[in-house]
Design a protein around this motif. Sequence first.
Motif, mmCIF file in Angstrom:
data_model
loop_
_atom_site.group_PDB
_atom_site.id
_atom_site.type_symbol
_atom_site.label_atom_id
_atom_site.label_comp_id
_atom_site.label_asym_id
_atom_site.label_seq_id
_atom_site.Cartn_x
_atom_site.Cartn_y
_atom_site.Cartn_z
ATOM 1 N N PRO A 95 17.333 62.051 33.737
ATOM 2 C CA PRO A 95 17.055 60.690 34.215
ATOM 3 C C PRO A 95 17.942 59.711 33.446
ATOM 4 O O PRO A 95 18.405 60.033 32.345
ATOM 5 N N ILE A 96 18.190 58.559 34.033
ATOM 6 C CA ILE A 96 19.185 57.638 33.465
ATOM 7 C C ILE A 96 18.846 57.229 32.031
ATOM 8 O O ILE A 96 19.717 56.973 31.220
ATOM 9 N N GLU A 97 17.524 57.238 31.702
ATOM 10 C CA GLU A 97 17.162 56.846 30.340
ATOM 11 C C GLU A 97 17.045 58.074 29.427
ATOM 12 O O GLU A 97 16.710 57.946 28.263
ATOM 13 N N GLY A 98 17.331 59.292 29.973
ATOM 14 C CA GLY A 98 17.100 60.514 29.203
ATOM 15 C C GLY A 98 18.208 60.861 28.223
ATOM 16 O O GLY A 98 19.237 60.213 28.165
ATOM 17 N N GLU A 99 17.966 61.932 27.486
ATOM 18 C CA GLU A 99 18.931 62.418 26.493
ATOM 19 C C GLU A 99 19.496 63.735 26.995
ATOM 20 O O GLU A 99 18.866 64.462 27.724
ATOM 21 N N ARG A 100 20.696 64.062 26.572
ATOM 22 C CA ARG A 100 21.232 65.382 26.867
ATOM 23 C C ARG A 100 22.226 65.776 25.783
ATOM 24 O O ARG A 100 22.951 64.942 25.275
ATOM 25 N N GLY A 101 22.212 67.090 25.462
ATOM 26 C CA GLY A 101 23.219 67.594 24.541
ATOM 27 C C GLY A 101 24.542 67.604 25.283
ATOM 28 O O GLY A 101 24.600 68.006 26.430
ATOM 29 N N TYR A 102 25.605 67.134 24.684
ATOM 30 C CA TYR A 102 26.874 67.030 25.380
ATOM 31 C C TYR A 102 27.451 68.397 25.687
ATOM 32 O O TYR A 102 27.335 69.315 24.887
ATOM 33 N N GLY A 103 28.107 68.512 26.833
ATOM 34 C CA GLY A 103 28.798 69.741 27.185
ATOM 35 C C GLY A 103 27.896 70.856 27.669
ATOM 36 O O GLY A 103 28.361 71.938 27.962
ATOM 37 N N GLU A 104 26.573 70.629 27.758
ATOM 38 C CA GLU A 104 25.709 71.663 28.344
ATOM 39 C C GLU A 104 25.721 71.445 29.847
ATOM 40 O O GLU A 104 25.217 70.440 30.325
ATOM 41 N N VAL A 105 26.293 72.385 30.577
ATOM 42 C CA VAL A 105 26.324 72.204 32.022
ATOM 43 C C VAL A 105 24.983 72.652 32.592
ATOM 44 O O VAL A 105 24.572 73.784 32.402
ATOM 45 N N PRO A 106 24.275 71.730 33.263
ATOM 46 C CA PRO A 106 22.959 72.107 33.769
ATOM 47 C C PRO A 106 23.076 73.108 34.918
ATOM 48 O O PRO A 106 24.057 73.134 35.639
ATOM 49 N N GLU A 107 22.055 73.919 35.066
ATOM 50 C CA GLU A 107 21.964 74.830 36.208
ATOM 51 C C GLU A 107 21.683 74.006 37.451
ATOM 52 O O GLU A 107 20.940 73.034 37.411
#
Length: 623
Positions: free
Chosen positions: A595-607
Amino acid sequence: MSSIGKGALGGAGFGVAAAMAGVWFQMLPVSIMRIPPSVSGVSFEVVFEVVLATALGVVLTPLLRLPLGRLLHLGAIAAAWTTIQIAYAIDSPIGSISARYGWLVALVLYGTGFLLARRARWAGAIAGLVLLGAGVAAPHIYLGLTTPERVVLAELPPAAPGAPDVVLIVLDTVRAESMSAYGYARETTPQFDALSKEGALYLDATSPSTWSLASHASLFTGLFPSAHGAHMEHRFLDEGPTTIAETLASAGYETLTFTANAFISDTIGLTRGFRVADEAWRERRGGANRFGFATRVLDGFGFGPQDKGGGLVASHFEEWAAETSADGPPVFVFLNLIEAHFPYHQLPEEYLHLFSELPRDELRQVSMDVMGSQFGGTALPQEVAMGPSIDMYDAGIVYTDYLLGRIVDALERRGKLENTVLIVMADHGELVGEHGTYGHGSSVYEPVIRVPLLVRYPPRVPAGARVETPISTVGVYATIVDLLDLESPGPLHVSSLLPAVSGGPPGGPVMAERHMAPVMFAREDVDPMADTRARLRTYRAGDWKLVESSNGKMMLFDLSTDPGEVRDLAETRPEQVARLRHELDTWQAALGLPPIEGERGYGEVPEIDAGAEERLRALGYVE
Ligand SMILES: [Zn+2]
């Protein structure tokens, strides 16, 4: 020593100190932006600053005869220096920090050198020159240590017999609505227009982001920015997604990039997979040095750059095309032409005055002023700046189009144009005074994200096709894979754009994402469509455009009745907001986007969620 000699020496000492302050100050933008300054550009700045200060020292020599003459002399040099700095500063809070306070740092450094010299005669001068040299080298050492080696295939596997070449050209900063192919009144793009008649022209193409870095990273990975992670909050394309250059190299393609945009560089990770990276921007005061003090002063006297590196890009490509046999392995060539980008006035004389009769100096003033306004400066009133800005911006597009013509001519001479997948597009557009704003990067208005796109490949793409369906340029990756009959290397967010040519679905969501700017570039914008302290995501469904902000705000525009995006309908059309939100949520889940306010580890390509296919089919996005 003669008094003139003493005056010159005092000036030179101040110049070395000021240059030293300047080269070390640039470590701040270098560490944030990761764009390496060109060695020739920085050296030019340093020489200019020392020569200028020496000249000031000579002119002010008579002060040396007065009581406290040395102090007076030094103070007058610092005052004159700062006056020139301020006169040629970029009008923005960041731009004016070094102009206003550089003298103070220079005086401290000079004073330290003076004290050292009292202990040992040459110690001050030697320490100054060593620190100056170290400052010139520092960005390169820092970036060298923090940049992983470019990953390329050492040896190409054999390619499929008869495989076409692929040439992908980005017209940096060229918005669709200012091109004659898209109905603009001025004939700005004759070369592009001619090409578009020989292939498919996408009339409603949206870029996945608002600026070069994030947008090129999407183009090269086939993913939206929040998945590939290279954007304003993390200025590097980490390993993970397979780039288009890597995919094509694995298919036996020689991979090359020619660019004057400094973002297409090893230090940003965007050259991954390219076996040859021709970085024209490093030559002749290119890249970030375009905005240096020396360049600005010389520009004020009419001796500034008249090109942003596009001429070199075209020449380097022409040389390569003339030297390289078309019988060898197929090639994938990426080119970026950045001539429409600000500062608008840095164009060859004959182009600068195409649409404006104002003298170069007046045009320069407007151009530098609107550039500064993007970094927090107060722009000239719109009624003064907008007309000349549009004239210069359009002229930049005409020059870009001329360079495009040179590249296509070189391809034709090489004899393989008919067996070439040629794609011409832009990475993002530009605001030229609309909504009271100039430039790109922060706002998500249509002029910034609506871009040109054409695909020319006579064996598979019908000439003269016009695609009205809104599509995302993230699909360019899958389109190339489709045209070459290759296996998809992994999840791609938008599939091939070819079905849309014959009325099929667009292949994926039409979205754009804008992440948060670092604090030093964040602006106190009251316009929620350009708020750099929040993340923004836009979503198109037909003529509807939803914009969601990480601060919770929603905006809704009906582009059919309100192409200028001045009437936010989110409050009055809640059912439309709910419908678009539902579609966007479905896409988010399907593509594994945070979601636009969420966090993500960089470079992890989601399934990509296979179960979502049914829901997307229901929305009409997949066949
Ligand atoms: Zn760009």
